[in-house]
Design a protein around this motif. Structure first.
Motif, PDB file in Angstrom:
ATOM      1  N   GLU A  85      -1.978  -5.277  -2.719  1.00  0.00           N
ATOM      2  CA  GLU A  85      -3.238  -5.781  -2.199  1.00  0.00           C
ATOM      3  C   GLU A  85      -3.400  -5.375  -0.731  1.00  0.00           C
ATOM      4  O   GLU A  85      -4.472  -4.975  -0.271  1.00  0.00           O
ATOM      5  CB  GLU A  85      -3.261  -7.307  -2.307  1.00  0.00           C
ATOM      6  N   ARG A  86      -2.292  -5.455  -0.018  1.00  0.00           N
ATOM      7  CA  ARG A  86      -2.249  -5.092   1.401  1.00  0.00           C
ATOM      8  C   ARG A  86      -2.781  -3.671   1.632  1.00  0.00           C
ATOM      9  O   ARG A  86      -3.651  -3.440   2.479  1.00  0.00           O
ATOM     10  CB  ARG A  86      -0.777  -5.164   1.829  1.00  0.00           C
ATOM     11  N   SER A  87      -2.275  -2.739   0.855  1.00  0.00           N
ATOM     12  CA  SER A  87      -2.700  -1.351   0.998  1.00  0.00           C
ATOM     13  C   SER A  87      -4.183  -1.219   0.673  1.00  0.00           C
ATOM     14  O   SER A  87      -4.925  -0.531   1.371  1.00  0.00           O
ATOM     15  CB  SER A  87      -1.914  -0.441   0.054  1.00  0.00           C
ATOM     16  N   ARG A  88      -4.606  -1.897  -0.366  1.00  0.00           N
ATOM     17  CA  ARG A  88      -6.001  -1.752  -0.779  1.00  0.00           C
ATOM     18  C   ARG A  88      -6.935  -2.163   0.346  1.00  0.00           C
ATOM     19  O   ARG A  88      -7.854  -1.437   0.706  1.00  0.00           O
ATOM     20  CB  ARG A  88      -6.273  -2.590  -2.029  1.00  0.00           C
ATOM     21  N   ARG A  89      -6.660  -3.302   0.914  1.00  0.00           N
ATOM     22  CA  ARG A  89      -7.526  -3.787   1.996  1.00  0.00           C
ATOM     23  C   ARG A  89      -7.475  -2.836   3.199  1.00  0.00           C
ATOM     24  O   ARG A  89      -8.491  -2.536   3.833  1.00  0.00           O
ATOM     25  CB  ARG A  89      -7.111  -5.191   2.440  1.00  0.00           C
ATOM     26  N   ALA A  90      -6.266  -2.354   3.513  1.00  0.00           N
ATOM     27  CA  ALA A  90      -6.120  -1.446   4.658  1.00  0.00           C
ATOM     28  C   ALA A  90      -6.921  -0.173   4.417  1.00  0.00           C
ATOM     29  O   ALA A  90      -7.542   0.387   5.329  1.00  0.00           O
ATOM     30  CB  ALA A  90      -4.647  -1.121   4.883  1.00  0.00           C
ATOM     31  N   ILE A  91      -6.923   0.290   3.178  1.00  0.00           N
ATOM     32  CA  ILE A  91      -7.661   1.517   2.858  1.00  0.00           C
ATOM     33  C   ILE A  91      -9.168   1.284   2.983  1.00  0.00           C
ATOM     34  O   ILE A  91      -9.879   2.108   3.561  1.00  0.00           O
ATOM     35  CB  ILE A  91      -7.284   2.002   1.435  1.00  0.00           C
ATOM     36  N   TYR A  92      -9.643   0.148   2.476  1.00  0.00           N
ATOM     37  CA  TYR A  92     -11.062  -0.164   2.632  1.00  0.00           C
ATOM     38  C   TYR A  92     -11.437  -0.159   4.114  1.00  0.00           C
ATOM     39  O   TYR A  92     -12.422   0.467   4.531  1.00  0.00           O
ATOM     40  CB  TYR A  92     -11.378  -1.550   2.055  1.00  0.00           C
ATOM     41  N   ALA A  95      -4.711   3.923   7.556  1.00  0.00           N
ATOM     42  CA  ALA A  95      -4.340   2.722   6.822  1.00  0.00           C
ATOM     43  C   ALA A  95      -2.825   2.546   6.768  1.00  0.00           C
ATOM     44  O   ALA A  95      -2.337   1.535   6.276  1.00  0.00           O
ATOM     45  CB  ALA A  95      -4.902   2.796   5.407  1.00  0.00           C
ATOM     46  N   GLY A  96      -2.109   3.540   7.272  1.00  0.00           N
ATOM     47  CA  GLY A  96      -0.646   3.454   7.225  1.00  0.00           C
ATOM     48  C   GLY A  96      -0.156   3.483   5.793  1.00  0.00           C
ATOM     49  O   GLY A  96       0.703   2.712   5.381  1.00  0.00           O
ATOM     50  N   VAL A  97      -0.648   4.439   5.061  1.00  0.00           N
ATOM     51  CA  VAL A  97      -0.490   4.465   3.612  1.00  0.00           C
ATOM     52  C   VAL A  97      -0.229   5.908   3.211  1.00  0.00           C
ATOM     53  O   VAL A  97      -0.657   6.829   3.880  1.00  0.00           O
ATOM     54  CB  VAL A  97      -1.820   3.936   3.012  1.00  0.00           C
ATOM     55  N   GLY A  98       0.526   6.120   2.156  1.00  0.00           N
ATOM     56  CA  GLY A  98       0.731   7.481   1.674  1.00  0.00           C
ATOM     57  C   GLY A  98      -0.508   7.981   0.969  1.00  0.00           C
ATOM     58  O   GLY A  98      -1.258   7.198   0.392  1.00  0.00           O
ATOM     59  N   LYS A  99      -0.718   9.306   1.030  1.00  0.00           N
ATOM     60  CA  LYS A  99      -1.898   9.856   0.385  1.00  0.00           C
ATOM     61  C   LYS A  99      -1.901   9.532  -1.102  1.00  0.00           C
ATOM     62  O   LYS A  99      -2.938   9.260  -1.702  1.00  0.00           O
ATOM     63  CB  LYS A  99      -1.924  11.386   0.535  1.00  0.00           C
ATOM     64  N   GLN A 100      -0.718   9.551  -1.685  1.00  0.00           N
ATOM     65  CA  GLN A 100      -0.636   9.374  -3.123  1.00  0.00           C
ATOM     66  C   GLN A 100      -1.170   8.006  -3.539  1.00  0.00           C
ATOM     67  O   GLN A 100      -1.713   7.841  -4.630  1.00  0.00           O
ATOM     68  CB  GLN A 100       0.814   9.546  -3.580  1.00  0.00           C
ATOM     69  N   THR A 101      -1.004   7.052  -2.664  1.00  0.00           N
ATOM     70  CA  THR A 101      -1.494   5.710  -2.976  1.00  0.00           C
ATOM     71  C   THR A 101      -3.010   5.724  -3.148  1.00  0.00           C
ATOM     72  O   THR A 101      -3.562   4.980  -3.953  1.00  0.00           O
ATOM     73  CB  THR A 101      -1.086   4.750  -1.856  1.00  0.00           C
TER      74      THR A 101
END
Lengths: 210, 210, 210, 210
Positions: free
Chosen positions: A17-24, A48-54
């Motif tokens: 959920e954390r990643s999703r919100r950060a991406i939004y 978002a501090g997230v990998g591209k694959q995510t």
DNA sequence: CAATAAACGAGACGGTACGTCCTGTCTTCAG
DNA sequence: CTGAAGACAGGACGTACCGTCTCGTTTATTG
């Protein structure tokens, strides 16, 4: 229909959920700051501090990400607004059709000029023009609900004898919405309360003399 | 205002007409075949048998190329059409306002569904949504002329007493144009003669009972 | 043999001396300032205030331009030096072979470290390594004359009994020139008077004990 | 010292060995086939079946790629040669200095005329002439090891009384190496066993009569 | 002394390669 | 197994030069 290479659908229950919100958040921020074309998936991921694959795992394209991000934003906004009212979304029915619609259109004018919404909404609309699928999703998810409210209000007015019986509400409502939409989308004129008020008056009573 | 590094303006008199036409043709063809986003400057150059620099020398962006290409296409189309008539472009004035506007709108419907125009027009419109400068040029060069014709016809109708005196023609004409434009741009509904005829009737006589 | 498309040879008598000199100057300046690879024909033309075609008309390549420019520079330098002496270029013959060659080598050291010569000479040498034709022209025009002087001086020494009769002067002179050349070309060691003096001593008397 | 924009150093542990080898092979092949100047990074990437970025990620320039490719080739060659012998690289010491050095030089002649080595070695040497950094790396990595062997052998000869005590081996060895190098680099003469044998004789016993 | 023809400056042209950026896939490692 | 990280093949970007090809404009004989 061609079945895809069947990438085994990712397990939604374990999704972060954390990643999703950060991406939004990152997507919306970037769109506002640098514009849609310069917003890249790589940029969103980095921000978002997230990998591209995510991102690629859960969305199919930049437009998809933005569409969901914007839906989320709208839902949040609706929640905030709806928190105070019982019926979160409906056109008021005071009996005075002209006044009711003018009020709603003024609210729409406010939203269209809200900088928080402007950039992403515009970006989505543009993508929708060129990419039919996005266009239809945009329509179905973001505009259809509001449109239905107009239909309902016009039907009610029709029953009250304030609108001619033969009028098709789905066409009639375009007189309120489309001119405003076009001015906003294509910079064809200023967007003001005066303007929307005039639209309502012209539409209800026609151009030809009575 | 910051003045750019000021690449010395190229010499227009020595410009290759051959290349310009080839670039227009290639751009329009590619847009129709693979869509706007997959149309690349490199692709246009290759298809036109032209060096990339020749494009960058004369245009600032993909959108610029397309805009000019489309303007050229429109000008050609207008010339073809205008060759046969005396007054190339004006809304007919038979005295019957409703009939005249219905006729023009039917012609517009035809154009919007002409595959030759569809893809590039859509691409330009989308770019214009997101890029204000392109939007304004699109407006000024492609739409404004037609809009003026509506203004003229409505003024004439006003003088003939077929339109209420207080009506502002620049707003009134949006009832004919904007709903159609939005259906086309955002896939919000089908585009038919019936539909445009209805638009005219509703607009002229209003939604409220007489 | 295939005869070329036969571009009609340009008329040498009408050639602009002014342009030629400007091109030489620009080429040498650019080589010194930005190095050989970043020196472009376009750059030379711009700097010389000359059309590109004027360069392509008279030279076949960047290397050709540089080669001639450098030859011209050398000729000028020789003229300046030769103005004061009767015999412009010859190794002195005082009877002391070691001293004579040491003196010449010291002069060579001076030239190799003269910044006016360094960059273009190095650029030409490099091009000559990779481009056999340039290499041979470089050799024939710039080095062969000096080499001949060594051959002459060594022959004279041989006649005077200061060099063993069986020695081939064309090989012997490489002991003086090649080590110095390699240190200069490949940065394999410092270039000093001491060094060249030592070279002469070692070469004349050998490495093995007497 | 100015620190660069500091692209974050790539992670060496995840580097693709496959790509590296393919790039070396492609680079060496292209150099041999079309020459150094027509060898492009794009060409190497295409031939190696590799993205350009993979080259730019690990090397800073065409010269860098070639340098490493050539080092790799040399290392491989050395390994092949060294597999059979105990002491992979040393100048033999039979007690006869002249014979030992003649043998080594003959091997060098063979290598210099081996077409597998010729083109890349020449290209590197040329780049080294014009680009000091490449020159020094070329020196340090490719020539210095062999040079050290000469120094060792000359020292041993000195101890055995076959070379004059005052002689500096680092200068003396240039009599064997530099003339050969110059003939090879600058096409100043043929390269044969006879020639190198003569060099050794002249160098050891000097030019002056005994 | 004009006429004329070549060389000249300028620079647009079709191209190739540059070095950078991003895409969408794949692999590695940590939690 | 998800997720952060990031290397990879691929491909478009916008720029810089290449070498060719016009354009007028000098310039320098030649008729």
């Amino acid at each position: 229909m061609v079945t895809q290479p069947a990438r085994p659908a990712p397990d939604t229950t374990r999704r972060s959920e954390r990643s999703r919100r950060a991406i939004y958040a990152a997507a919306l921020a970037l769109i506002s700051e640098v514009g849609y074309p310069k917003t890249t998936i790589e940029g969103i991921a980095a921000r978002a501090g997230v990998g591209k694959q995510t991102i690629y795992r859960w969305w199919g394209s930049k437009a998809d990400v933005l569409l969901e991000a914007f839906l989320d934003l709208s839902a949040q906004a609706a929640e905030e607004a709806g928190a105070s009212e019982q019926e979160p979304y409906a056109i008021p029915d005071t009996g005075d059709l002209a006044a009711d619609i003018k009020a709603v259109l003024r609210a729409t004018v406010d939203q269209l000029t809200d900088p928080r919404f402007e950039a992403p909404a515009r970006a989505l609309a543009a993508e929708g023009v060129v990419n039919e699928q996005v266009g239809r999703e945009y329509m179905a998810n973001l505009m259809e609900p509001s449109i239905q409210l107009y239909v309902d209000r016009l039907r009610s007015a029709q029953e009250a004898g304030q609108v001619r019986p033969g009028i098709d509400p789905r066409i009639a409502l375009e007189f309120f919405i489309s001119p405003l939409a076009q001015r906003w989308l294509q910079y064809t004129g200023p967007i003001t309360y005066d303007y929307t008020d005039t639209l309502v008056d012209y539409a209800l009573y026609g151009l030809a003399p009575r």
